[in-house]
Design a protein around this motif. Structure first.
Motif, PDB file in Angstrom:
ATOM      1  N   LYS A 180      -8.972  -1.666   0.670  1.00 19.31           N
ATOM      2  CA  LYS A 180      -8.789  -0.657  -0.378  1.00 19.31           C
ATOM      3  C   LYS A 180     -10.138  -0.171  -0.908  1.00 19.31           C
ATOM      4  O   LYS A 180     -10.298   1.003  -1.254  1.00 19.31           O
ATOM      5  N   LYS A 230     -11.595   3.768  -0.994  1.00 17.22           N
ATOM      6  CA  LYS A 230     -12.129   4.424  -2.190  1.00 17.22           C
ATOM      7  C   LYS A 230     -13.552   4.934  -1.993  1.00 17.22           C
ATOM      8  O   LYS A 230     -13.955   5.912  -2.617  1.00 17.22           O
ATOM      9  N   ASP A 238       0.827  -1.206   0.000  1.00 17.91           N
ATOM     10  CA  ASP A 238       0.000   0.000   0.000  1.00 17.91           C
ATOM     11  C   ASP A 238       0.863   1.258   0.000  1.00 17.91           C
ATOM     12  O   ASP A 238       0.560   2.236  -0.694  1.00 17.91           O
TER      13      ASP A 238
END
Length: 341
Positions: free
Chosen positions: A242, A246, A182
């Motif tokens: 993730k 978002k 990441d």
């Protein structure tokens, strides 16, 4: 299989020697040196960025059309401690004294250094794209940094860091670590030019370095991967993490996430605790608060608009947990930003 011997006094020298052997051209912009290759040998880039106090970054984003082994000699002038991590693909490593290679899989870390005049063999596969993050510590320079305090390291790493005469070999194979991937993705997305860009990248390089050291500590302490989850299941958890980043405003429930991922609720909790050191609920709240802080800094939205845009329904609750996390109310944070401007 093509073996290339490299005897370099610096990473920039290493980059230029690779260019001589397999082609491509090296360009420089500020401190960022980029070897770009597009020929019968390979396609992609190798970047080199030197930072202060002997810390270097090499970033491989390349696909080799032939199988290459880079035979790199550890010379007295340049024999760094290396921290390697493939966020995509894999590679193999061995010391010159060894006959057997060890494969470093995707998301697995490797820490190593060799004795002076020894050889490190880095074996990159044919027709397989690899993205490898390589951080190097030139120990004599690094130890001169005033803020460097290697006495806080565990005994094994301390001995490696202070071995500035390169009398000993060292190698450590890490386990699966998805957090590094990441941060490496953040490096690839760093915007800006010149000094500001380099400083942003350097901050993330130190984050990755700290994760390597933390992982080494965990291995010495015998902290394993959670037994309840396989590696592929941890990758699913990372993908969920993730997704939440978002779209933090979505109404996530543990039950829905379980159905979406195919993992039990218990496995989800174990995975989030291992990867993010938080329960699922704590992670969602953390991401929403981080998102709210970005919106306060970078938009003209008022507090109420921000509250609803990140998935909270109560402004008072949002203000309470914002203050608990950052030590200031959202209004106070906004006023502070305006006063700076």
């Amino acid at each position: 299989m093509i073996e290339i011997e490299i005897i370099a006094d610096s990473d920039k020298d290493l980059l230029e020697q690779i260019a001589i052997k397999i082609g491509g051209s090296v360009t420089s912009n500020w401190s960022e040196n980029i070897l770009t290759i597009n020929n019968e040998n390979a396609i992609g880039t190798i970047k080199f960025i030197p930072f202060d106090w002997g810390v270097n970054l090499l970033d491989f984003d390349i696909k080799l059309h032939k199988e290459f082994i880079f035979k790199i000699q550890a010379v007295p002038e340049f024999n760094p401690l290396r921290f390697m991590y493939p966020s995509f693909g894999s590679f193999k490593h061995r010391f010159g004294i060894d006959n057997k290679e060890s494969k470093i899989e995707q998301f697995q870390s490797l820490i190593f250094t060799n004795k002076t005049d020894g050889y490190n063999y880095i074996h990159l596969p044919k027709n397989e794209k690899v993205e490898i993050n390589l951080i190097e510590i030139v120990r004599k320079k690094f130890l001169k940094k005033r803020t460097t305090n290697v006495s806080t390291l565990n005994e094994k790493l301390y001995e490696v860091f202070v071995d500035t005469d390169h009398d000993h070999r060292f190698i450590n194979y890490g386990t699966l670590n998805l957090k590094m991937a990441d941060i490496i993705a953040q490096i690839k997305n760093v915007k800006g030019k010149g000094m500001l860009r380099i400083l942003k990248i350097e901050a993330r390089v130190y984050e990755i370095l700290s994760l390597h050291i933390q992982q080494h500590n965990r291995l010495l302490e015998g902290v394993p991967l959670p037994k309840s989850l396989a590696k592929d299941e941890l990758k699913i958890v990372r993908k969920l993490g993730k997704t939440i980043v978002k779209n933090p405003a979505k109404n996530y429930t543990l039950e829905d996430l379980s159905l979406t991922s195919g993992l039990t609720q218990a496995k989800l909790q174990d995975g989030f605790k291992f990867l993010y050191n938080r329960t699922v609920t704590e992670y969602i709240r953390h991401i929403r608060l981080e998102s709210s802080r970005d919106l306060l800094k970078n938009t003209d939205l008022n507090i109420s608009q921000i509250v609803y845009s990140i998935g909270f329904s109560s402004r008072s609750y949002f203000s309470k947990i914002f203050r608990e996390k950052y030590g200031i109310t959202p209004n106070g944070f906004k006023k502070k930003l305006l006063s700076v401007v």
